[in-house]
Write a protein that holds these residues in place. Structure first.
Motif, PDB file in Angstrom:
ATOM      1  N   GLU A 158     -42.942 -79.769 -17.820  1.00 43.81           N
ATOM      2  CA  GLU A 158     -43.681 -81.035 -17.862  1.00 43.81           C
ATOM      3  C   GLU A 158     -42.974 -82.107 -18.702  1.00 43.81           C
ATOM      4  OE1 GLU A 158     -46.097 -78.049 -20.456  1.00 43.81           O
ATOM      5  OE2 GLU A 158     -44.849 -78.016 -18.642  1.00 43.81           O
ATOM      6  N   LYS A 338     -58.971 -76.997 -31.238  1.00 46.10           N
ATOM      7  CA  LYS A 338     -58.791 -77.830 -30.047  1.00 46.10           C
ATOM      8  C   LYS A 338     -58.342 -79.218 -30.483  1.00 46.10           C
ATOM      9  CE  LYS A 338     -61.550 -77.263 -26.550  1.00 46.10           C
ATOM     10  NZ  LYS A 338     -62.719 -77.259 -25.644  1.00 46.10           N
ATOM     11  N   TYR A 339     -57.319 -79.754 -29.783  1.00 41.64           N
ATOM     12  CA  TYR A 339     -56.846 -81.117 -30.019  1.00 41.64           C
ATOM     13  C   TYR A 339     -56.892 -81.883 -28.705  1.00 41.64           C
ATOM     14  CZ  TYR A 339     -55.055 -80.234 -34.735  1.00 41.64           C
ATOM     15  OH  TYR A 339     -54.948 -79.949 -36.074  1.00 41.64           O
ATOM     16  N   GLN A 340     -57.527 -83.049 -28.717  1.00 40.33           N
ATOM     17  CA  GLN A 340     -57.578 -83.929 -27.542  1.00 40.33           C
ATOM     18  C   GLN A 340     -57.992 -83.154 -26.281  1.00 40.33           C
ATOM     19  OE1 GLN A 340     -53.691 -85.697 -27.451  1.00 40.33           O
ATOM     20  NE2 GLN A 340     -54.149 -87.107 -29.125  1.00 40.33           N
ATOM     21  N   GLY A 341     -59.003 -82.312 -26.460  1.00 39.22           N
ATOM     22  CA  GLY A 341     -59.556 -81.571 -25.327  1.00 39.22           C
ATOM     23  C   GLY A 341     -58.767 -80.348 -24.915  1.00 39.22           C
ATOM     24  N   LYS A 342     -57.617 -80.076 -25.578  1.00 38.60           N
ATOM     25  CA  LYS A 342     -56.796 -78.924 -25.226  1.00 38.60           C
ATOM     26  C   LYS A 342     -56.845 -77.891 -26.347  1.00 38.60           C
ATOM     27  CE  LYS A 342     -53.474 -81.268 -22.197  1.00 38.60           C
ATOM     28  NZ  LYS A 342     -52.036 -81.546 -21.956  1.00 38.60           N
ATOM     29  N   SER A 343     -56.953 -76.615 -25.974  1.00 43.92           N
ATOM     30  CA  SER A 343     -57.006 -75.528 -26.961  1.00 43.92           C
ATOM     31  C   SER A 343     -55.596 -75.198 -27.434  1.00 43.92           C
ATOM     32  CB  SER A 343     -57.651 -74.287 -26.353  1.00 43.92           C
ATOM     33  OG  SER A 343     -59.008 -74.529 -26.050  1.00 43.92           O
ATOM     34  N   LEU A 344     -55.351 -75.433 -28.731  1.00 43.35           N
ATOM     35  CA  LEU A 344     -54.057 -75.087 -29.310  1.00 43.35           C
ATOM     36  C   LEU A 344     -54.044 -73.621 -29.735  1.00 43.35           C
ATOM     37  CD1 LEU A 344     -51.272 -76.064 -30.309  1.00 43.35           C
ATOM     38  CD2 LEU A 344     -52.353 -76.642 -32.488  1.00 43.35           C
ATOM     39  N   LYS A 346     -56.577 -70.050 -29.666  1.00 43.88           N
ATOM     40  CA  LYS A 346     -57.740 -69.534 -28.935  1.00 43.88           C
ATOM     41  C   LYS A 346     -58.214 -68.199 -29.518  1.00 43.88           C
ATOM     42  CE  LYS A 346     -55.498 -71.304 -24.732  1.00 43.88           C
ATOM     43  NZ  LYS A 346     -54.878 -70.900 -23.453  1.00 43.88           N
ATOM     44  N   LYS A 517     -48.723 -69.659 -26.895  1.00 39.77           N
ATOM     45  CA  LYS A 517     -49.729 -69.867 -25.845  1.00 39.77           C
ATOM     46  C   LYS A 517     -51.147 -69.644 -26.358  1.00 39.77           C
ATOM     47  CE  LYS A 517     -46.416 -68.575 -22.282  1.00 39.77           C
ATOM     48  NZ  LYS A 517     -46.016 -67.589 -21.253  1.00 39.77           N
ATOM     49  N   GLY A 518     -51.389 -70.095 -27.583  1.00 41.51           N
ATOM     50  CA  GLY A 518     -52.728 -70.051 -28.150  1.00 41.51           C
ATOM     51  C   GLY A 518     -53.116 -68.733 -28.778  1.00 41.51           C
TER      52      GLY A 518
END
Length: 658
Positions: A158, A338-344, A346, A517-518
């Protein structure tokens, strides 16, 4: 012949001599390390080699037509350029060659060129030469090559469409390194290339450089990296440079052995001098004694003194210990962030126990620093619990160095933080190599190494039993790293640290926690055990991938053979077309000849000469027979040409679209 030859080089800034009279040769394929304490002049030397600074004396010469690439400190990144676009610039010459080949293909397909055999032959010759060069230089896999290097250095899929001007400083440095590795150089100069790379990326870089045919001169403090990559060490110390064969560990052995030998020789000479001076001092007043004393004095005057080996200045580091805490030091219970709606992170659960020495490793951006700040309380978990055990007292080294005020002076940082008086603070700072007027420098003017030492000085002051260190090795020279390792190995409390320095990790860690990956995976052993587990896991994955890999290799080989077959068929078609035209030319000549003979035979006057008539008839029959043979050959060639052309067109355009 050396690709790089340095002779008697010297550089000073005002009255401060950085180095003088240094010489070095780097030969094709050499992998040379440039090591030495911070401030010895490694970066200055590299800048001089690339023409960014000038030497005061001496000479530098590169072998003829040598191409040298340098990892610059700063580079301009045009706004609006994506990562992939910027990387393509490093291979612009090959992309241009590909476009040139496409243009030649268009020309060969044009009617104008087809009707000009000489021009077509010339273009096909040029096409064959360029195609071969393009294939040998990996032209058919340029995009894959770019992605391989970028991903190897830690970029993700990405990232390829991200705007480069939005990258962090570390990401831009990695991008510069990727560009340099893609370029085709005879000599590569690198200044601390591993600083912004995670362990996986450093290991990839090691493999890349080990296979790279270009010569290498690299300044680095990463001992693990140097051991795996270099075959020689240039040691810059006390304004001089000395070259050693072998990797970094071999250099250390030789260097220490030389220092020990020099110390013994110096000590032996000092003992001899003291003995001679004592004999001179105690000599009696007799004439013979006076002559002997005079002789000894002359001997001492002519004696070439052996200098004592220099001793590098190093920190004197000790962390204050607050005594034992409880058995559980830090506990995570299904905690996440979680940052900006994404799970850093888990639902991570683990316990750090008293006396653990834990290395926190993983890719850049995986959440290692966030996890550590959740322990210090700077970051709250989005869910779950993070708790400290009883009597736990934390000392925290922040890689962002947020503990420092850029506007303060070094001395103020310590006095304001500790309550030490000025004299005590100056003595304390001296242990961290801040001496004399160094204590009055503003924090904002300090080098990276100086800032790291100042943060360590602050972290070591309060009494603690749980040390949290986030990238403490960044910017420290090797002597500083060794002192930090020594201090931490003596520390009786609990230790959690983030580092990409594998030598540092293997020296200290009794447990490894990998963040990726969390998730957090705990390895109940040191770095070597962790590596063994990863190797076994990789072997298993490689085994599963082997069939797919073999299939892809077979596909690539088939594609290569197919390209070669198409080129051969194009050449064969061109040969058949040329033969057809040659037959048509011969047929036209024979038809003209038959027409001429018929005109002669139709003349009644010729029949008065029987012999001439007989000869013309015979020649007419032979030419007619030859013409019929040519007609037959021409028809067969025409059919063969049509078949070959139709078959090739179907191969190139199976869908039948124009």
């Amino acid at each position: 012949m050396a690709v790089l030859n340095i002779k008697n080089l010297g550089k000073s800034y005002g009255e401060n001599t950085i180095f003088e009279g240094i010489s070095l040769q780097v030969f094709p394929g050499n992998k040379m390390a440039l090591v030495g304490p911070n401030g010895a002049g490694k970066t200055t030397l590299l800048k001089i080699l690339m023409g960014e600074e000038e030497a005061d004396e001496g000479s530098i010469s590169f072998s003829r037509d040598v191409s040298a690439g340098y990892l610059k400190q700063k580079e301009y990144f045009p706004p609006g350029t994506t990562l992939f676009q910027h990387l393509k610039k490093s291979l612009a010459h090959l992309y241009a060659l590909g476009e040139e080949i496409k243009e030649l293909e268009k020309k060969m397909a044009s009617e104008e060129v087809k009707e000009n055999p000489q021009l077509l032959e010339k273009i096909m010759g040029e096409y064959g030469r360029l195609s071969q060069s393009y294939q040998e230089r990996g032209g058919y896999f340029l995009d894959n090559r770019i992605k391989q290097v970028a991903k190897g250095l830690g970029f993700r899929e990405e990232d390829f469409e991200r705007q480069v001007d939005s990258f962090s400083g570390g990401e831009k440095t990695c991008l510069q390194l990727a560009c340099l590795l893609l370029e085709d150089h005879d000599l590569i100069l690198l200044d601390e290339p591993t600083n912004y790379l995670d362990i996986k990326a450093v290991e990839w870089l090691e493999e890349f450089l080990a296979k790279e045919e270009a010569a290498l001169l690299v300044a680095s403090h990463d001992r693990y990296f140097l051991n795996r990559v270099v075959d020689g060490v240039a040691h810059l110390e006390n304004k001089t440079l000395k070259v050693y064969n072998g990797n970094y560990s071999r250099f250390v052995e030789q260097y220490n052995a030389q220092k020990l030998s020099q110390e013994k020789a110096c000590q032996k000479q000092e003992e001899l001098i003291k003995k001679e001076e004592e004999l001179i001092r105690t000599s009696k007043g007799g004439e013979r004694d006076k002559r002997q004393a005079k002789s000894r004095e002359k001997k001492l005057e002519g004696l070439e003194r052996i200098d004592a080996p220099s001793r590098e200045s190093s920190m004197s580091l000790d962390f204050n210990y607050a005594g034992r805490a409880g058995q559980e030091v830090a506990v995570f219970e299904k905690a996440g962030k979680k940052y900006q709606g994404k799970s850093l992170l888990k639902d991570i659960s683990f316990t750090i126990k008293w006396g653990d020495r834990v290395a926190l490793i993983g890719p850049n951006g995986a959440g290692k620093s966030t996890l550590m700040k959740m322990i210090t309380g700077e970051v709250e978990p989005s869910w779950g619990k993070v708790r400290l055990g009883p009597s736990v007292k934390i000392a925290y080294f922040d890689q962002e160095q947020g503990q420092l005020n850029p506007q303060k002076r070094v001395l103020e940082e310590i006095t304001d933080f500790s309550g030490l008086n000025i004299s005590q603070a100056r003595n304390y700072l001296g242990r961290y190599l801040f001496k004399g007027d160094d204590v009055f420098k503003r924090v904002e003017s300090l080098s990276g190494g100086e800032r790291s030492r100042l943060v360590l000085a602050k972290v070591a002051l309060p009494r603690a039993n749980f040390l949290l260190l986030d990238e403490p090795t960044n910017h420290l020279d090797i002597k500083g790293l060794e002192e930090l390792e020594s201090a931490l190995s003596r520390y009786p409390g609990t230790l959690l640290f983030i580092s990409h320095d594998r030598y540092f990790i293997s020296s200290l860690a009794s447990r490894i926690m990998e963040v990726d990956k969390g998730r957090v995976v705990v390895c109940p052993g040191g770095y070597n055990y962790y590596k063994e587990l990863k190797e076994k896991e990789k072997e298993k994955q490689d085994f599963l991938k082997e069939d797919r890999k073999a299939y892809r290799q077979k596909q690539r080989e088939q594609e290569r053979l197919h390209r070669e077959e198409i080129m051969a068929r194009k050449r064969e078609l061109k040969g058949t077309e040329d033969s057809l035209k040659e037959k048509e030319k011969l047929i036209e000549e024979l038809e003209n000849k038959i027409s001429l003979l018929e005109d002669k035979l139709s003349d009644s006057q010729i029949y008065d000469n029987f012999e001439e008539v007989r000869r013309l008839n015979q020649e007419y029959k032979e030419v007619k027979k030859e013409l019929e043979k040519l007609y037959s050959q021409w028809e067969e060639l025409g059919l063969e040409y049509d078949r070959m052309k139709e078959s090739l067109e179907q191969e190139l355009n199976p869908s039948g679209k124009n």
